[in-house]
Design a protein around this motif. Structure first.
Motif, mmCIF file in Angstrom:
data_model
loop_
_atom_site.group_PDB
_atom_site.id
_atom_site.type_symbol
_atom_site.label_atom_id
_atom_site.label_comp_id
_atom_site.label_asym_id
_atom_site.label_seq_id
_atom_site.Cartn_x
_atom_site.Cartn_y
_atom_site.Cartn_z
ATOM 1 N N UNK A 68 1.092 -18.302 -15.070
ATOM 2 C CA UNK A 68 2.170 -18.445 -14.085
ATOM 3 C C UNK A 68 1.800 -17.718 -12.800
ATOM 4 N N UNK A 69 1.135 -16.601 -12.924
ATOM 5 C CA UNK A 69 0.708 -15.857 -11.735
ATOM 6 C C UNK A 69 -0.366 -16.639 -10.969
ATOM 7 N N UNK A 70 -1.237 -17.332 -11.685
ATOM 8 C CA UNK A 70 -2.234 -18.181 -11.017
ATOM 9 C C UNK A 70 -1.530 -19.304 -10.275
ATOM 10 N N UNK A 71 -0.575 -19.969 -10.928
ATOM 11 C CA UNK A 71 0.180 -21.055 -10.285
ATOM 12 C C UNK A 71 0.873 -20.538 -9.037
ATOM 13 N N UNK A 72 1.466 -19.348 -9.112
ATOM 14 C CA UNK A 72 2.204 -18.770 -7.981
ATOM 15 C C UNK A 72 1.282 -18.271 -6.877
ATOM 16 N N UNK A 73 -0.001 -18.124 -7.180
ATOM 17 C CA UNK A 73 -0.935 -17.647 -6.173
ATOM 18 C C UNK A 73 -1.030 -16.134 -6.095
ATOM 19 N N UNK A 74 -0.498 -15.422 -7.088
ATOM 20 C CA UNK A 74 -0.574 -13.959 -7.077
ATOM 21 C C UNK A 74 -1.713 -13.435 -7.933
ATOM 22 N N UNK A 75 -2.419 -14.320 -8.613
ATOM 23 C CA UNK A 75 -3.597 -13.961 -9.391
ATOM 24 C C UNK A 75 -4.663 -14.995 -9.071
ATOM 25 N N UNK A 76 -5.830 -14.522 -8.679
ATOM 26 C CA UNK A 76 -6.909 -15.428 -8.304
ATOM 27 C C UNK A 76 -7.465 -16.183 -9.501
ATOM 28 N N UNK A 77 -7.967 -17.372 -9.227
ATOM 29 C CA UNK A 77 -8.615 -18.203 -10.232
ATOM 30 C C UNK A 77 -9.622 -19.101 -9.537
ATOM 31 N N UNK A 78 -10.613 -19.535 -10.295
ATOM 32 C CA UNK A 78 -11.622 -20.472 -9.793
ATOM 33 C C UNK A 78 -11.093 -21.889 -10.030
ATOM 34 N N UNK A 79 -10.230 -22.345 -9.131
ATOM 35 C CA UNK A 79 -9.523 -23.614 -9.284
ATOM 36 C C UNK A 79 -10.467 -24.786 -9.022
ATOM 37 N N UNK A 80 -10.444 -25.757 -9.940
ATOM 38 C CA UNK A 80 -11.241 -26.972 -9.803
ATOM 39 C C UNK A 80 -10.404 -28.162 -9.366
ATOM 40 N N UNK A 81 -9.135 -28.175 -9.773
ATOM 41 C CA UNK A 81 -8.280 -29.328 -9.497
ATOM 42 C C UNK A 81 -6.830 -28.866 -9.514
ATOM 43 N N UNK A 82 -6.028 -29.496 -8.639
ATOM 44 C CA UNK A 82 -4.602 -29.209 -8.609
ATOM 45 C C UNK A 82 -3.864 -30.445 -8.135
ATOM 46 N N UNK A 83 -2.747 -30.730 -8.790
ATOM 47 C CA UNK A 83 -1.832 -31.743 -8.299
ATOM 48 C C UNK A 83 -0.421 -31.170 -8.403
ATOM 49 N N UNK A 117 -2.713 -27.759 -13.079
ATOM 50 C CA UNK A 117 -3.750 -26.956 -12.441
ATOM 51 C C UNK A 117 -4.913 -26.841 -13.420
ATOM 52 N N UNK A 118 -6.133 -26.952 -12.928
ATOM 53 C CA UNK A 118 -7.336 -26.782 -13.749
ATOM 54 C C UNK A 118 -8.218 -25.735 -13.094
ATOM 55 N N UNK A 119 -8.683 -24.788 -13.904
ATOM 56 C CA UNK A 119 -9.516 -23.705 -13.375
ATOM 57 C C UNK A 119 -10.520 -23.267 -14.430
ATOM 58 N N UNK A 120 -11.625 -22.669 -13.965
ATOM 59 C CA UNK A 120 -12.651 -22.183 -14.880
ATOM 60 C C UNK A 120 -12.096 -21.022 -15.699
ATOM 61 N N UNK A 121 -12.438 -21.007 -16.979
ATOM 62 C CA UNK A 121 -12.003 -19.949 -17.892
ATOM 63 C C UNK A 121 -12.845 -18.704 -17.622
ATOM 64 N N UNK A 122 -12.186 -17.567 -17.384
ATOM 65 C CA UNK A 122 -12.938 -16.328 -17.121
ATOM 66 C C UNK A 122 -13.593 -15.793 -18.398
ATOM 67 N N UNK A 123 -13.232 -16.332 -19.546
ATOM 68 C CA UNK A 123 -13.882 -15.960 -20.805
ATOM 69 C C UNK A 123 -14.685 -17.146 -21.348
ATOM 70 N N UNK A 124 -15.306 -17.884 -20.451
ATOM 71 C CA UNK A 124 -16.006 -19.129 -20.798
ATOM 72 C C UNK A 124 -17.022 -18.927 -21.914
ATOM 73 N N UNK A 125 -17.047 -19.902 -22.824
ATOM 74 C CA UNK A 125 -18.035 -19.883 -23.899
ATOM 75 C C UNK A 125 -19.234 -20.766 -23.578
ATOM 76 N N UNK A 126 -19.098 -21.665 -22.596
ATOM 77 C CA UNK A 126 -20.220 -22.450 -22.090
ATOM 78 C C UNK A 126 -20.007 -22.637 -20.590
ATOM 79 N N UNK A 127 -21.062 -23.053 -19.896
ATOM 80 C CA UNK A 127 -20.958 -23.334 -18.471
ATOM 81 C C UNK A 127 -19.984 -24.480 -18.248
ATOM 82 N N UNK A 128 -19.013 -24.282 -17.367
ATOM 83 C CA UNK A 128 -18.038 -25.313 -17.049
ATOM 84 C C UNK A 128 -16.778 -25.277 -17.897
ATOM 85 N N UNK A 129 -16.676 -24.335 -18.831
ATOM 86 C CA UNK A 129 -15.476 -24.197 -19.686
ATOM 87 C C UNK A 129 -14.260 -24.077 -18.773
ATOM 88 N N UNK A 130 -13.365 -25.044 -18.875
ATOM 89 C CA UNK A 130 -12.229 -25.179 -17.961
ATOM 90 C C UNK A 130 -10.925 -25.189 -18.733
#
Length: 180
Positions: free
Chosen positions: A28-43, A47-60
């Motif tokens: 919710x904080x990412x959606x509100x813009x109060x927590x940063x995220x590596x956003x890939x897509x939004x409508x 919202x789609x963003x890279x997982x900060x605990x990614x298990x592979x490259x591109x984990x979204x």
């Protein structure tokens, strides 16, 4: 940072910075813009963003913008919007990273391995020897053994094991179960 939007499927949604700061949900904080995220897509709805605990490259991660805890709480149009975005992001991952496979993962509640209680779908690009393994081993059962559970879970009008049961596509029904 500014809020990312104030409607969802035509309904007002509160995503103000003040609301997000008082909410412990990181998504919710990412959606509100109060927590940063590596956003890939939004409508408007997702919202789609890279997982900060990614298990592979591109984990979204793909999320609905309004806070909803899990699959049992989300309404069907919102679930469809999330899956539509997952489909769109999967195509982008494929075109850019060219993984030979992709795993979708969605967990619900602690017993289902959910750790952030805002519905999300993991899109995990897969490569040979990426170190990930299935959490269970498949052990097929005979259809006859599944019949009691199928009978309890089936929606009205679904193919049944009894002859003459109405079904819109009889060719998809198995022959009546018999014990041999």
């Amino acid at each position: 940072m500014s809020a990312r939007g104030n409607t969802h499927l035509g309904r007002p949604v509160e995503h103000s910075a003040a609301a997000a700061e008082g909410h412990s949900c990181p998504f919710c904080r990412i959606v509100a813009g109060t927590l940063d995220a590596a956003v890939l897509y939004e409508d408007e709805d997702t919202l789609a963003f890279l997982d900060i605990t990614a298990v592979t490259q591109g984990h979204t991660l793909v999320i609905p913008k309004p806070h909803v805890a899990d699959l049992w709480e989300i309404v069907e149009p919102d679930a469809a919007a999330v899956m539509s975005t997952a489909h769109r992001v999967a195509a982008r991952l494929r075109s850019v990273l060219a993984p030979p496979g992709l795993t979708l993962f969605q967990a619900n509640r602690p017993a289902g391995w959910q750790d952030v209680f805002h519905l999300h779908i993991h899109l995990v690009p897969r490569w040979p020897a990426d170190g990930l393994h299935r959490p269970w081993t498949a052990s097929p059962k005979p259809l006859a053994a599944l019949e009691p559970l199928r009978a309890r879970l089936a929606f009205p009008g679904a193919c049944a094991a009894t002859p003459g049961h109405p079904h819109p596509a009889p060719s998809r029904c198995s022959a009546p179960f018999t014990s041999t």
